[in-house]
Design a protein around this motif. Sequence first.
Motif, PDB file in Angstrom:
ATOM      1  N   GLN A   1      45.992  50.543  42.014  1.00  0.00           N
ATOM      2  CA  GLN A   1      45.680  50.043  40.778  1.00  0.00           C
ATOM      3  C   GLN A   1      44.247  49.640  40.489  1.00  0.00           C
ATOM      4  N   THR A   2      43.313  49.609  39.791  1.00  0.00           N
ATOM      5  CA  THR A   2      42.131  49.302  39.571  1.00  0.00           C
ATOM      6  C   THR A   2      41.956  48.190  38.490  1.00  0.00           C
ATOM      7  N   THR A   3      41.166  47.404  38.496  1.00  0.00           N
ATOM      8  CA  THR A   3      40.901  46.476  37.315  1.00  0.00           C
ATOM      9  C   THR A   3      39.357  46.430  37.292  1.00  0.00           C
ATOM     10  N   LYS A   4      38.918  46.383  36.057  1.00  0.00           N
ATOM     11  CA  LYS A   4      37.383  45.927  35.970  1.00  0.00           C
ATOM     12  C   LYS A   4      37.078  44.807  36.268  1.00  0.00           C
ATOM     13  N   ALA A   5      35.880  44.971  36.989  1.00  0.00           N
ATOM     14  CA  ALA A   5      35.225  43.426  37.490  1.00  0.00           C
ATOM     15  C   ALA A   5      33.983  43.230  36.406  1.00  0.00           C
ATOM     16  N   GLN A   6      33.769  42.340  36.016  1.00  0.00           N
ATOM     17  CA  GLN A   6      32.676  42.012  35.145  1.00  0.00           C
ATOM     18  C   GLN A   6      31.773  40.835  35.810  1.00  0.00           C
ATOM     19  N   ILE A   7      30.608  41.306  36.073  1.00  0.00           N
ATOM     20  CA  ILE A   7      29.691  40.318  36.689  1.00  0.00           C
ATOM     21  C   ILE A   7      29.054  39.615  35.570  1.00  0.00           C
ATOM     22  N   GLY A   8      28.519  38.536  35.608  1.00  0.00           N
ATOM     23  CA  GLY A   8      27.837  37.707  34.749  1.00  0.00           C
ATOM     24  C   GLY A   8      26.714  38.160  34.348  1.00  0.00           C
ATOM     25  N   LEU A   9      26.159  39.377  34.089  1.00  0.00           N
ATOM     26  CA  LEU A   9      24.841  39.916  33.530  1.00  0.00           C
ATOM     27  C   LEU A   9      25.190  40.620  32.413  1.00  0.00           C
TER      28      LEU A   9
END
Length: 158
Positions: free
Chosen positions: A9-17
């Motif tokens: 399973q994959t989950t989108k990672a959001q970096i603070g940019l």
Amino acid sequence: MRIPQLQIQTTKAQIGLTIQQPEQKIEQQPAELQISQPAAELHIVTTEGQLQIDQTQLRADLGSFTFIELARKAAQKGEEDILQGIARRAREGRQLGDIRKGQNAIAAIAASKNENMQQKQLGIKFIPSFHAVELNYIPAKVEINVQPKKTANRCHNP
């Protein structure tokens, strides 16, 4: 029988940019440009064309002469007639002198005068003759001389 399974399973990672389109503004005052073009020097030299028409032969064919030509022809004809008259009178005088020899000089003189009468020639004569008018044309000459001047540019950017 149970087969082992692998689950991913994959989950989108959001970096603070967070990136937005950049705005760029460049301002420049308009440049001042001055161009001056001095007029070129133009020199045109023309020699006019000449048409020369010689109608001397045409006038001669029509019997129309200049006063000088008429005087020259009349003088020449008069001289010829005088010489012929002198010769005729001398000949007739000799014939009259031969009367003493018993010749009929008066009848001979009268007969010779009838012989001298000329018959008129009949025929067609084309007046004026072919190529009676001579034409000569000297074409015009045109010389054009142009001396261009260089442009003077001046650019000022404040």
